[in-house]
Enzyme design. Structure first.
Site, PDB file in Angstrom:
ATOM      1  N   PRO A 165      23.818  28.211  67.401  1.00 56.76           N
ATOM      2  CA  PRO A 165      24.207  28.033  68.733  1.00 56.76           C
ATOM      3  C   PRO A 165      24.060  26.454  69.197  1.00 56.76           C
ATOM      4  O   PRO A 165      23.285  25.720  68.509  1.00 56.76           O
ATOM      5  CB  PRO A 165      22.935  28.846  69.516  1.00 56.76           C
ATOM      6  CG  PRO A 165      21.908  29.030  68.363  1.00 56.76           C
ATOM      7  CD  PRO A 165      22.633  28.861  66.956  1.00 56.76           C
TER       8      PRO A 165
ATOM      9  N   SER B 163      24.796  47.185  67.081  1.00 62.17           N
ATOM     10  CA  SER B 163      23.477  47.363  67.044  1.00 62.17           C
ATOM     11  C   SER B 163      22.557  47.828  68.146  1.00 62.17           C
ATOM     12  O   SER B 163      21.473  48.071  68.009  1.00 62.17           O
ATOM     13  CB  SER B 163      22.805  45.923  66.709  1.00 62.17           C
ATOM     14  OG  SER B 163      23.079  45.342  68.050  1.00 62.17           O
TER      15      SER B 163
ATOM     16  N   GLY C 202      20.356  21.229  67.046  1.00 65.78           N
ATOM     17  CA  GLY C 202      19.968  20.051  65.953  1.00 65.78           C
ATOM     18  C   GLY C 202      20.863  19.748  64.763  1.00 65.78           C
ATOM     19  O   GLY C 202      20.531  19.078  63.733  1.00 65.78           O
TER      20      GLY C 202
ATOM     21  N   LYS D 163      16.390  38.245  67.718  1.00 64.01           N
ATOM     22  CA  LYS D 163      16.106  39.671  68.661  1.00 64.01           C
ATOM     23  C   LYS D 163      14.693  39.773  68.495  1.00 64.01           C
ATOM     24  O   LYS D 163      14.113  40.068  69.692  1.00 64.01           O
ATOM     25  CB  LYS D 163      16.806  40.814  67.923  1.00 64.01           C
ATOM     26  CG  LYS D 163      18.401  40.872  67.894  1.00 64.01           C
ATOM     27  CD  LYS D 163      18.962  41.919  67.194  1.00 64.01           C
ATOM     28  CE  LYS D 163      20.531  42.050  67.279  1.00 64.01           C
ATOM     29  NZ  LYS D 163      21.268  43.004  66.818  1.00 64.01           N
TER      30      LYS D 163
END
Length: 783
Positions: free
Chosen positions: A363, A685, A367, A728
């Site tokens: 995402p 999921s 870095g 999650k």
């Protein structure tokens, strides 16, 4: 407009239309008559009394004008001399006699005949008129000095005329006027008004002539400068030849030296010398010479043999990586392994090619790009970054052919030249955002550059010679893998960057972000600081992201406001604690506790993966009287809708186990809703969570609010493995969840989760839905 009509009786004369060059009374000019009607009118006039009326056309583009296309005020002229041209046209010297007004046309068929009256003009003497005559005379001389061409006869007539009317008529012929302006002067009977108009016209003409002269002088100056330089160059060559020196251009000698110093591969050197030979044979004024010079500049400036020193020290490299980035343990290990392989090859004096190209996927704000800079620093190499986002043209990667004007090499070669060495760390940012259109597919052009088996002879369209990219350390970055073509993805070693935990964000902020923003806002530690509890409050209540960009923006906001306080209120030092955060950043953006307040029927807590990290997901199920329909809302994708269908089929197939009647579904409607309906949701999921909420609603059994789950469900009730476990689980920990239910096959993924998160959570690994219900549902109440 009033006309002075003569007392003489009306007369009839032939009429000829003229486009622009009408003569005024008292002036003469040579006119060419070529149109049939005009030729016929002249012939009639020559047979009669050699007098002809000239009328100007309202529109000069009309070849066969009618009576309505002609002005009514014209000039009666006498035909002095005529001569017939090769094409039957008549050249006639005509002299203006009187100004006339046409009253009516008596004939229009083969030529015009018109009845007219004479318009009398009288000369008036006054000081103002005399002044205007003198002024116009002076201005026409000035115009001639500026380059206006005036026939000598006309000029003599103007300068030697004392009569104001005659002077005005002579000027009307000389001035450069439009058709309507010339006609206005012809129709004007007030000599004072007429002269005023001519003053304006002559002034306008002088302004135009002055501008033309300025432009002409500038052009002439540039031309003379170019000629002067050319002559000096030729003289210099002659002097050098006389002195016994080579008469060769110094630039060409420099090119020859640069080619030899560049230590190019043999094939490239031969190409460069061939182009230099072509350049020597060209004239310096040949436009192509500039293209050849540009091409040679690129060849000699590329680092064909320049290499950064590869003094690799694994411990120093590890220290640099840890200094620059907190966490990212697996990624740092992979980079150190890569460096170790390079060092082994160096120790055994083997030149091994880069075995693979790294691709950092994760995402935004975690870095990826900054880690590339750290790798370059740890290797002691140059760092080059190009962003591929939005590039749609293949030539951006491989360059343009030299046949195109303004052609340049592609981004790859430009980056190598910018680095100045042939072994930089080369980062290709946002590789997942490449586009494609009619200009080609840039991702296909990357295949050669990013293939370790091919990039030792990368071919750029502009260079037309191979360049060795095998020593370049390529790193690519992407947010998602879905948009990267399979052929390109196959050449990349994908390293996933997970989102940061709350503890990792705190350490990153304390070690890096606060120092960086203090420096950016010209502050020091004594003037501004954020306490540990203040940082944690910002992380929990003002940000919800996988990376740290929003966190850095919030810290920057606080320091900006402190800087203003220091400047305005002379505050000496400010430490921002928990109570001060809302003062600087406003009300909390996110709640700290995101789970339900009490155990509820028909609601389960799922875990979701997003591009910005993990999040919890509530599944709501409502049962109502109906006819057996299933309603799904909450902006669900196709896969998630299918999970709802599978959950319902599982429940219906095992109705006895759950104490339901065989026909229970025919008398009810089931509504499944996932809150935050504007946010698109998809994936398998949530299967376990949907089934749990559905069974809870049908059996009227509350679910435990501190239990969250993730996993795909089959029709037989099996719990299947899913992805994104770390994100999650961290989201569950952040939301205050106590127990997390995971498929048994996901047990291996707990290695990536920080220890402090594992300690706070109870993990239950399941293979079947029955195991989920034992943990997720409370004990059923007796009626």
């Amino acid at each position: 407009m009033a006309f002075l009509i003569g007392a003489s009786e009306q007369s009839v004369h032939p009429v000829s239309a003229v486009r622009d060059g009408i003569v005024f009374p008292g002036t003469e000019n040579v006119l060419v008559f070529g149109r049939p009607k005009s030729v016929s009118a002249i012939n009639v006039a020559l047979k009669k009394d050699k007098k002809l009326i000239l009328l100007m056309q309202k529109n000069s583009t009309i070849d066969d004008p009618k009576a309505d296309d002609l002005y009514r005020v014209g000039v009666l002229v006498s035909i002095e001399k005529t001569s017939v041209g090769e094409r039957g046209e008549i050249n006639a010297l005509v002299k203006g006699i009187e100004k006339v007004k046409v009253l009516s046309f008596t004939q229009e068929k083969d030529w015009f005949m018109a009845k007219y009256e004479v318009v009398k003009e009288t000369s008036v003497k006054s000081e103002e008129i005399e002044a205007m005559v003198k002024y116009i005379s002076a201005q026409i001389k000035k115009a001639i000095n500026l380059g206006k061409t005036v026939d000598f006869v006309f000029l003599m007539n103007i300068l030697n005329t004392n009569d104001s009317v005659s002077f005005s008529n002579q000027m009307a012929i000389v001035l450069d006027l439009k058709i309507d302006e010339r006609q206005n002067l012809l129709e004007e009977t007030d000599i004072k008004v007429k002269l005023k108009k001519e003053v304006d016209y002559v002034n306008r003409e002088i302004k135009i002539l002055e501008i033309e002269q300025k432009l002409s002088s500038k052009t002439q100056k540039k031309f003379e400068q170019g000629m002067r330089e050319s002559i000096l160059r030729e003289k210099m060559k002659t002097i050098e030849e006389e002195l016994g020196e080579k008469g060769e251009d110094k630039d060409l000698v420099e090119y020859d030296e640069k080619i030899r110093k560049a230590q190019m591969p043999k094939e490239v050197g031969e190409k460069a010398l061939k182009e230099l030979k072509r350049l020597k044979q060209m004239s310096q004024f040949n436009p192509e010479s500039s293209y050849v010079r540009t091409y040679l500049d690129w060849l000699v400036e590329l680092p064909w043999s320049v290499v950064s020193p590869n003094e690799i020290n694994i411990k120093d490299a590890e220290k640099i990586l840890n200094e620059d980035h907190y966490g990212l343990k697996k990624i740092k290990e992979r980079i150190l392994e890569y460096l170790a392989v390079m060092e082994m090859g160096k120790m055994k004096k083997k030149k091994g090619r880069q075995p693979t190209i790294l691709c950092f996927v994760g995402p935004p704000g975690v870095g990826k790009t900054s880690l590339g800079r750290s790798i370059a620093r740890s290797l002691g190499r140059k760092f080059i970054k190009i962003s591929l986002g939005g590039i749609r043209d293949e030539a951006e990667i491989r360059g343009h052919r030299r046949t195109y004007v303004g052609a340049l090499p592609g981004r790859m070669i430009q980056g190598i030249k910018q680095a100045g060495t042939k072994n930089p760390v080369f980062m290709l940012d946002e590789i997942d955002k490449l586009g494609r259109d009619y200009r080609g597919d840039p991702s296909a052009a990357l295949l050669e550059a990013l293939d370790p088996e091919q990039n030792h002879s990368f071919s750029d369209h502009y260079l037309e010679v191979p360049f060795n990219l095998s020593d370049v350390f390529f790193i690519t970055t992407a947010n998602i893998l879905d948009t990267i073509p399979d052929a390109l993805l196959d050449r990349l070693e994908v390293i996933h960057f997970p989102g940061y935990t709350e503890d990792e964000k705190f350490n990153i902020a304390k070690s890096h972000l606060v120092k960086k923003q203090l420096e950016a806002h010209s502050l020091i530690n004594k003037e501004a600081d954020i306490t540990d509890s203040g940082l944690k409050t910002i992380i929990r209540r003002y940000t919800r992201e996988a990376g740290v960009r929003e966190l850095e923006r919030q810290i920057a906001t606080i320091f900006r406001k402190i800087a203003r306080e220091i400047v305005e209120k002379k505050v000496k030092n400010k430490s921002v604690g928990v109570s001060d955060v809302s003062k600087y950043l406003g009300p909390y953006k996110y709640s700290s506790q995101m789970i339900e307040e009490k155990d509820t029927v028909g609601i389960s807590t799922g875990l979701a993966w997003t591009q910005a990290g993990g999040d919890i997901l509530f599944i709501e199920v409502a049962i109502m009287p109906g006819k057996g329909s299933l309603t799904l809302t909450g902006h669900l994708g196709d896969v998630m809708k299918e999970s709802c269908q599978a959950a319902l089929s599982y429940v219906r197939a095992r109705y006895k186990k759950f104490g339901l009647k065989e026909d229970f579904f025919h008398k009810i409607d089931i509504h499944v809703h996932v809150p935050e309906g504007a946010v698109p949701k998809d994936g398998p999921s949530a299967g376990l969570a949907i089934t749990t909420a559905m069974i809870s609603a049908l059996t009227k059994t509350p679910t435990h609010r501190t239990v969250a789950m993730t996993g795909e469900i089959t029709l037989r009730g099996r719990a299947l493995e899913i992805g994104g476990v770390k994100e999650k689980v961290i989201a569950a920990h952040r939301a205050g969840i106590k127990t997390v239910i995971l498929p048994k096959d996901n047990k291996k993924d707990l290695e990536e989760i920080p220890d402090y998160v594992l300690k706070d959570l109870n993990f239950v690994f399941v293979e079947h839905m029955d195991q989920v219900l034992k943990v997720a549902l409370k004990e059923k109440k007796s009626n």
